[in-house]
Every structure is written in structure tokens, then in C-alpha cells.
Design a protein around this motif. Structure first.
Motif, short mmCIF file in Angstrom:
data_model
loop_
_atom_site.label_atom_id
_atom_site.label_comp_id
_atom_site.label_asym_id
_atom_site.label_seq_id
_atom_site.Cartn_x
_atom_site.Cartn_y
_atom_site.Cartn_z
N ALA A 113 0.90 -0.99 -0.08
CA ALA A 113 -0.09 0.08 -0.02
C ALA A 113 0.77 1.22 0.17
CB ALA A 113 -0.92 0.09 1.34
N LEU A 114 1.99 1.31 0.67
CA LEU A 114 2.88 2.46 0.86
C LEU A 114 3.54 2.78 -0.46
CD1 LEU A 114 4.38 2.27 4.24
CD2 LEU A 114 2.61 3.74 3.65
N MET A 115 3.86 1.51 -1.25
CA MET A 115 4.31 1.75 -2.64
C MET A 115 3.39 2.22 -3.67
SD MET A 115 5.60 -1.13 -5.13
CE MET A 115 4.43 -0.42 -6.03
N LEU A 116 2.06 1.76 -3.40
CA LEU A 116 1.25 1.98 -4.31
C LEU A 116 0.62 3.59 -4.21
CD1 LEU A 116 -0.93 -1.22 -4.23
CD2 LEU A 116 0.38 -0.27 -6.36
N LEU A 117 0.84 4.07 -3.14
CA LEU A 117 0.18 5.53 -2.78
C LEU A 117 1.08 6.57 -3.40
CD1 LEU A 117 -0.61 5.16 1.16
CD2 LEU A 117 -2.30 5.57 -0.78
N SER A 118 0.43 7.68 -3.81
CA SER A 118 0.95 8.83 -4.02
C SER A 118 1.89 9.63 -3.22
CB SER A 118 0.09 9.79 -4.81
OG SER A 118 -0.61 10.30 -3.74
N ALA A 119 2.68 10.57 -3.63
CA ALA A 119 3.42 11.18 -2.64
C ALA A 119 2.52 11.97 -1.35
CB ALA A 119 4.28 12.52 -3.16
N THR A 120 1.46 12.29 -1.76
CA THR A 120 0.56 12.85 -0.77
C THR A 120 -0.72 11.97 -0.24
OG1 THR A 120 -0.99 13.49 -2.69
CG2 THR A 120 0.53 15.09 -1.90
N GLY A 121 -0.32 10.55 -0.73
CA GLY A 121 -1.49 9.50 -0.41
C GLY A 121 -1.72 9.41 1.33
N LEU A 122 -2.83 8.70 1.38
CA LEU A 122 -3.31 8.56 3.13
C LEU A 122 -3.53 7.06 3.07
CD1 LEU A 122 -3.83 9.76 5.59
CD2 LEU A 122 -6.07 10.28 4.88
N LEU A 123 -2.99 6.34 4.10
CA LEU A 123 -3.05 5.11 4.56
C LEU A 123 -4.09 5.28 5.85
CD1 LEU A 123 -2.71 2.11 4.17
CD2 LEU A 123 -0.70 2.42 5.26
N THR A 124 -5.15 4.69 5.87
CA THR A 124 -5.85 4.50 7.21
C THR A 124 -6.03 2.91 7.64
OG1 THR A 124 -8.16 4.33 6.43
CG2 THR A 124 -7.17 6.53 6.68
N VAL A 125 -5.64 2.64 8.72
CA VAL A 125 -5.82 1.20 9.33
C VAL A 125 -6.63 1.25 10.79
CG1 VAL A 125 -4.53 -0.77 9.73
CG2 VAL A 125 -3.48 0.97 8.50
N MET A 126 -7.66 0.31 10.63
CA MET A 126 -8.63 0.23 11.83
C MET A 126 -8.02 -0.95 12.50
SD MET A 126 -10.75 2.54 12.85
CE MET A 126 -11.21 1.65 14.09
N LEU A 127 -7.50 -1.01 13.59
CA LEU A 127 -7.09 -2.39 14.40
C LEU A 127 -8.12 -2.47 15.63
CD1 LEU A 127 -3.66 -0.65 14.37
CD2 LEU A 127 -3.80 -2.82 13.41
N TYR A 128 -8.12 -3.79 15.86
CA TYR A 128 -9.01 -4.17 17.00
C TYR A 128 -8.16 -5.17 17.87
CZ TYR A 128 -12.46 -2.15 13.81
OH TYR A 128 -13.24 -1.49 12.93
N PRO A 129 -7.60 -4.71 18.90
CA PRO A 129 -6.94 -5.50 19.83
C PRO A 129 -7.86 -6.17 20.94
CG PRO A 129 -6.83 -3.25 20.58
CD PRO A 129 -7.62 -3.08 19.38
N GLY A 130 -9.15 -6.27 20.77
CA GLY A 130 -9.95 -6.84 21.70
C GLY A 130 -10.33 -8.05 21.56
N HIS A 131 -9.80 -8.77 20.47
CA HIS A 131 -9.95 -10.11 20.43
C HIS A 131 -8.69 -10.92 20.21
CE1 HIS A 131 -9.73 -10.47 15.73
NE2 HIS A 131 -9.97 -9.21 15.73
N PRO A 132 -8.57 -12.03 20.38
CA PRO A 132 -7.06 -12.60 20.44
C PRO A 132 -6.37 -12.43 19.17
CG PRO A 132 -8.37 -14.17 21.58
CD PRO A 132 -9.55 -12.92 20.81
#
Ligand SMILES: C[S@@+](CC[C@H](N)C(=O)[O-])C[C@H]1O[C@@H](n2cnc3c(N)ncnc32)[C@H](O)[C@@H]1O
Length: 196
Positions: free
Chosen positions: A126-145
Motif C-alpha cells: 500500500a505504501l508503494m502504491l500511494l502517491s506522495a500525498t497519499g493517505l493510509l488508514t488502518v482500523m485495528l481491533y486489539p480486543g480479540h485474541p
């Protein structure tokens, strides 16, 4: 006042960031809510690629896509770790946003979740595919194992990124340490790196 859900905040950040005509990826399409949001935001002059490994998710998203009439979406039943191979080379380095909403399919089999190995391979691409101004968002869920292990792996991966990536995480403190986390990554403008 109740805190704004982080999934809503992710949409808000992307809504401010994306322009009509942009290219974007939904790396975990699930039931297609984020896909529909991305497609409506970039509009018919843009394009969205969406990935999920589960047939049930692709079917639900295809139904949502057709109901919404957003034809500028390509759904792929493959792991997000294949995104670089799926997206034509002419778009590499040109994407405006990549969105990950990790974990299991709501209403589906909770034992099938995203995994640290596939997720980190996909995040690298994803970081490689993004443009110089691109934005990566990641929702993480630590509440399950599985989510706890994946969250730790993604945090460690993000800590190891070169300094020109700015990584931010947000968590609603009122909801406790196991509540969802929103991570955003973008490249710093070059000028800020030159400042001592
Ligand atoms: C929390 S759901 C996504 C929710 C979705 N974005 C929405 O708007 O409805 C996580 C999804 O990730 C999918 N998934 C699991 N492993 C995957 C992989 N390697 N590549 C792509 N998707 C994967 C699951 O099948 C599940 O549908």
C-alpha cells in the motif's frame, strides 16, 4: 458526550483528503460499507479496487455495489497481499488512499480474520502504491485474541518505518485499552525533513 467512533473519524479524514477522480483501495471490503463510501467520494471519474478473501464478503459487497450504482469499483476475491499484482502498473505510485479495516467479517465467521503476515505484506505494498500525498488508514481491533497479536505486529512494523512516513494512532481513552485503534500514515512533505 459520546466519543466519535473511530470508523467515522476514518471516513471523515478520507472525505477531507479525497477528490473526485482519485484512485483508492479498500483492502478489506467485508460487507462493502467502506467500499461504497470510497466509491461515492471519488465519483465516477475515479476508481476503487476492493479486496477480500471470503466469497460471502465479495457477494455482499457486489450486491451493495450494484444497489448503489457505483460501477467504478473492481471487487477481487484475493488476499490484499496481492494488491500490487492486481493493480495495473500505470496506477502504481498514483493512489490517493488505501483503507484497511482489519478483523473478521461482521455477521460472518469470526474465526476468519485478517492475519499479521498478510496484513503487513499488504501494508508494505500500500505504501508503494500511494502517491506522495497519499493517505493510509488502518482500523485495528486489539480486543480479540487474533486482533491483539495483529495490532502488536502492525504497531512494530509502523515503528520501523523510515522517518519520512508520519504515523499517528488514535484510541478513544474512555473505551479502554482494548478498544479499536485508528492508525493513519502519510509521507511527510520533503521540506519538513530538511528542518534541523
Ligand atoms: C472488519 S471486516 C471489513 C469491513 C468492511 N471494510 C466494511 O466496510 O464492511 C474485515 C474483512 O477482512 C477480510 N479479510 C481477512 N483476511 C483478508 C486478506 N488476507 N485480504 C483481504 N481481506 C481479508 C475478512 O474476510 C473481512 O471481511
Amino acid at each position: 458526550m459520546r466519543p466519535v467512533p473511530l470508523t467515522t473519524l476514518a471516513h471523515e479524514l478520507l472525505r477531507q483528503h479525497l477528490q473526485p477522480g482519485d484512485f483508492a483501495i479498500d483492502a478489506t471490503v467485508g460487507n462493502g460499507h467502506d467500499m461504497e463510501f470510497l466509491a461515492r467520494t471519488v465519483g465516477p471519474s475515479g476508481f476503487v479496487w476492493a479486496f477480500d478473501t471470503q466469497e460471502q464478503a465479495i457477494a455482499a459487497s457486489e450486491y451493495r455495489r450494484s444497489q448503489a450504482g457505483v460501477n467504478w469499483v473492481q471487487l477481487q476475491q484475493v488476499s490484499h497481499s496481492q494488491m500490487k499484482a492486481v493493480i495495473p502498473e500505470k496506477y502504481h505510485g498514483k493512489l490517493a488512499a488505501v483503507m484497511f479495516n482489519l478483523g473478521y467479517l461482521p455477521g460472518g465467521d469470526k474465526s476468519i480474520t485478517t492475519t499479521a503476515t498478510e496484513t503487513i505484506a499488504a501494508l508494505e505494498q500500500a505504501l508503494m502504491l500511494l502517491s506522495a500525498t497519499g493517505l493510509l488508514t488502518v482500523m485495528l481491533y486489539p480486543g480479540h485474541p487474533a486482533g491483539a497479536a495483529e495490532t502488536q505486529a502492525v504497531r512494530e512494523w509502523a515503528q520501523g518505518l523510515p522517518a519520512f512516513f508520519e504515523v499517528q494512532t488514535q484510541q478513544n481513552a474512555e473505551r479502554g485499552p482494548l478498544s479499536a485503534i485508528l492508525m493513519t500514515i502519510h509521507k511527510r512533505p520533503e521540506s519538513t525533513l530538511d528542518t534541523p
